[in-house]
Design a protein around this motif. Structure first.
Motif, PDB file in Angstrom:
ATOM      1  N   GLY A   1       2.136  -2.509   4.282  1.00 51.65           N
ATOM      2  CA  GLY A   1       0.910  -2.190   5.002  1.00 51.65           C
ATOM      3  C   GLY A   1       1.171  -2.265   6.484  1.00 51.65           C
ATOM      4  N   PRO A   2       1.711  -1.194   7.101  1.00 51.81           N
ATOM      5  CA  PRO A   2       2.177  -1.267   8.489  1.00 51.81           C
ATOM      6  C   PRO A   2       1.070  -1.217   9.536  1.00 51.81           C
ATOM      7  CG  PRO A   2       2.571   0.921   7.608  1.00 51.81           C
ATOM      8  CD  PRO A   2       2.058   0.093   6.470  1.00 51.81           C
ATOM      9  N   THR A   3      -0.190  -1.055   9.122  1.00 47.83           N
ATOM     10  CA  THR A   3      -1.299  -1.076  10.075  1.00 47.83           C
ATOM     11  C   THR A   3      -2.282  -2.175   9.686  1.00 47.83           C
ATOM     12  OG1 THR A   3      -2.596   0.533   8.800  1.00 47.83           O
ATOM     13  CG2 THR A   3      -1.090   1.400  10.494  1.00 47.83           C
ATOM     14  N   THR A   4      -3.150  -2.539  10.612  1.00 51.40           N
ATOM     15  CA  THR A   4      -4.109  -3.612  10.367  1.00 51.40           C
ATOM     16  C   THR A   4      -4.960  -3.332   9.139  1.00 51.40           C
ATOM     17  OG1 THR A   4      -4.187  -4.119  12.729  1.00 51.40           O
ATOM     18  CG2 THR A   4      -6.008  -4.923  11.378  1.00 51.40           C
ATOM     19  N   LYS A   5      -5.357  -2.092   8.957  1.00 50.04           N
ATOM     20  CA  LYS A   5      -6.241  -1.740   7.853  1.00 50.04           C
ATOM     21  C   LYS A   5      -5.634  -2.100   6.505  1.00 50.04           C
ATOM     22  CE  LYS A   5      -8.681   2.237   5.871  1.00 50.04           C
ATOM     23  NZ  LYS A   5      -9.034   3.658   6.068  1.00 50.04           N
ATOM     24  N   PHE A   6      -4.332  -1.902   6.329  1.00 50.53           N
ATOM     25  CA  PHE A   6      -3.680  -2.134   5.044  1.00 50.53           C
ATOM     26  C   PHE A   6      -2.811  -3.391   5.039  1.00 50.53           C
ATOM     27  CE2 PHE A   6      -4.841   1.592   2.663  1.00 50.53           C
ATOM     28  CZ  PHE A   6      -5.160   2.535   3.634  1.00 50.53           C
ATOM     29  N   ALA A   7      -2.970  -4.262   6.030  1.00 50.29           N
ATOM     30  CA  ALA A   7      -2.102  -5.439   6.155  1.00 50.29           C
ATOM     31  C   ALA A   7      -2.182  -6.348   4.946  1.00 50.29           C
ATOM     32  CB  ALA A   7      -2.457  -6.203   7.426  1.00 50.29           C
ATOM     33  N   ALA A   8      -3.321  -6.388   4.264  1.00 48.44           N
ATOM     34  CA  ALA A   8      -3.466  -7.285   3.114  1.00 48.44           C
ATOM     35  C   ALA A   8      -2.516  -6.931   1.984  1.00 48.44           C
ATOM     36  CB  ALA A   8      -4.901  -7.249   2.609  1.00 48.44           C
ATOM     37  N   TYR A   9      -1.988  -5.701   1.971  1.00 55.96           N
ATOM     38  CA  TYR A   9      -1.090  -5.287   0.895  1.00 55.96           C
ATOM     39  C   TYR A   9       0.353  -5.706   1.163  1.00 55.96           C
ATOM     40  CZ  TYR A   9      -5.246  -3.295  -0.829  1.00 55.96           C
ATOM     41  OH  TYR A   9      -6.529  -3.187  -1.307  1.00 55.96           O
ATOM     42  N   ASN A  10       0.527  -6.509   2.230  1.00 56.08           N
ATOM     43  CA  ASN A  10       1.819  -7.169   2.474  1.00 56.08           C
ATOM     44  C   ASN A  10       1.868  -8.561   1.856  1.00 56.08           C
ATOM     45  OD1 ASN A  10       3.028  -5.151   4.219  1.00 56.08           O
ATOM     46  ND2 ASN A  10       1.516  -5.759   5.773  1.00 56.08           N
ATOM     47  N   LEU A  11       0.782  -9.027   1.248  1.00 59.62           N
ATOM     48  CA  LEU A  11       0.751 -10.381   0.699  1.00 59.62           C
ATOM     49  C   LEU A  11       1.938 -10.603  -0.234  1.00 59.62           C
ATOM     50  CD1 LEU A  11      -3.068 -10.761  -0.081  1.00 59.62           C
ATOM     51  CD2 LEU A  11      -1.759 -11.913   1.719  1.00 59.62           C
ATOM     52  N   ALA A  12       2.674 -11.678   0.009  1.00 62.26           N
ATOM     53  CA  ALA A  12       3.874 -11.985  -0.780  1.00 62.26           C
ATOM     54  C   ALA A  12       3.448 -12.726  -2.044  1.00 62.26           C
ATOM     55  CB  ALA A  12       4.850 -12.813   0.054  1.00 62.26           C
TER      56      ALA A  12
END
Length: 425
Positions: free
Chosen positions: A101-112
């Protein structure tokens, strides 16, 4: 798929009183991997199932955590995980930990997390990748897989991915609202991420997706199969001290991890891609080069056929011929749009092309696409993006820019490509 999403959006409007407004303008490309499903797509489908046909209500723990952090809009826009001005600079502009999720909008999809929805796949199998084409555009898709030992509970870094894509396709077939193409999966076992990059060729816009997969059916035996021999290298950009070499990629039963360029029995360059520049050569001298491919198990391919190159006598100017078409499709009071097409009319490939022309006083660059354009000391220099940086004989690269002007725009009349003058058409 479009009808289902449109119906869902209308239902949201009806049940929440929201007003859906189309603001007009040019449609941007949109899409995401639907098999193996990306995190945004599978969480959207999970939300649809949990919502019972109404609002999105994910029940998968990772999807629910993503909604708790970033809201539901990224799920409604599951096909829009993009950077509009990427221009092939993925590793430069996307930091470690933000690949999914390289932008703020999709950042939650970086959750490990280890509980994202997972697609079961078979190692070494030939599969059909499916990628939603919400707004189709030409471009190139690259699919990477995480390295052995990857830990999904830690943030995904560029170094966690194998150095070269196991699959790459340009302008795959489009039907029924989806791109679809066949690919062979790598020889992996256990939990991994397939990371997909879609770089448009008609725009700097790029799309990103992470698909969580569980590999089964691996061989469980050591890899002892060497890659095939690379294709014959092609020389370009020959100067008195250097030469750029490009070659058709080798293949491997798992994946090619890199290449070694030889002059005789001496390694003169190494690279993870099928391109390298050899430096430190003597002027007006003939050299013969071959290329060997390697895989991650250390197996080495047979050498490619040899290419012989004679360096120039001096001056460092690359060889080649070219033509340029310059047009202004739009002009307004105080500015204009320019489109440029540069064609390699020579018989050798031109690598890492740079086009230079005069940029008159009173004009100021404001935006460029499909290339990097800089202006200094009254001259503009356009450099190819990663996806169009090399020009094979007879091929054309196109780019454009917007500029402001204090008077009537003046069209350039002379261009040079990597130091060689071009014909202007």
């Amino acid at each position: 798929m479009r009808k289902r999403i449109a119906a869902a959006l209308l239902l949201v409007a009806a049940t929440t009183g929201a007003v859906l407004v189309h603001t007009g303008g040019t449609a941007a490309a949109h899409g995401s991997m639907v098999w193996p499903g990306s995190r945004t797509y599978l969480c959207y489908e999970d939300g649809r199932a949990g919502g019972g046909g109404g609002d999105l209500n994910p029940t998968n723990p990772a999807c629910a955590a993503a909604v708790a952090q970033g809201g539901k809009q990224p799920l409604w826009d599951w096909f829009g995980n993009l950077i509009s001005n990427a221009g092939g600079r993925h590793r430069e502009i996307v930091p470690d930990g933000s690949l999914c999720g390289p932008t703020t909008k999709f950042a939650a999809y970086n959750l490990a997390r280890a509980d994202w929805p997972v697609t079961q796949v078979q190692a070494n199998s030939t599969v059909t990748f499916r990628y939603n084409a919400w707004a189709p555009h030409p471009g190139t898709w690259e699919q990477y897989v995480t390295k052995d030992g990857f830990d999904v509970t830690k943030p995904l870094k560029w170094s966690d991915l194998e150095s070269v894509p196991f699959d790459k396709v340009t302008n795959p077939p489009l039907a029924n609202g989806e791109y679809a193409w066949q690919a062979r999966l790598p020889n992996k076992t256990g939990r991994h991420i397939i990371y997909s990059l879609w770089q448009r060729s008609d725009s700097p816009e790029a799309f990103y997706s992470c698909s969580d997969v569980q590999f089964g059916g691996g061989t469980g035996t050591p890899d002892t199969t060497a890659p095939s021999a690379p294709g014959t290298p092609v020389a370009s950009g020959v100067t008195s001290s250097s030469v750029k070499l490009d070659w058709p990629a080798a293949t491997d039963n798992v994946a090619v991890s890199g290449y070694r360029v030889y002059r005789g029995d001496q390694v003169v360059a190494t690279t993870a891609t099928n391109s390298a520049t050899v430096t430190g050569l003597s002027a007006d001298t003939s050299y013969a080069f071959t290329v060997v491919a390697t895989d991650s198990a250390g197996n080495a391919s047979p050498a490619s056929a040899s290419v012989t190159v004679r360096t120039s006598t001096g001056g460092g100017t690359p060889t080649g011929s070219c033509s340029v078409t310059y047009s202004r499709p739009s002009t307004w009071n105080g500015g204009f749009t320019a489109n440029v097409a540069v064609t390699n009319t020579g018989t050798s490939a031109v690598g890492a092309w740079q086009l230079v022309w005069d940029f008159p006083a009173g004009q100021q660059l404001s935006q460029a696409w499909s290339s990097t354009v800089t202006v200094a000391n009254g001259q503009a220099t356009a450099k190819g993006a990663s996806y169009n940086a090399d020009l094979a004989p007879g091929s054309t690269a196109t780019f454009g820019f917007n500029a402001t002007t204090s008077g009537t725009p003046v069209d350039p009349t002379a261009f040079t490509l990597n130091g060689s003058a071009c014909a202007v058409r």
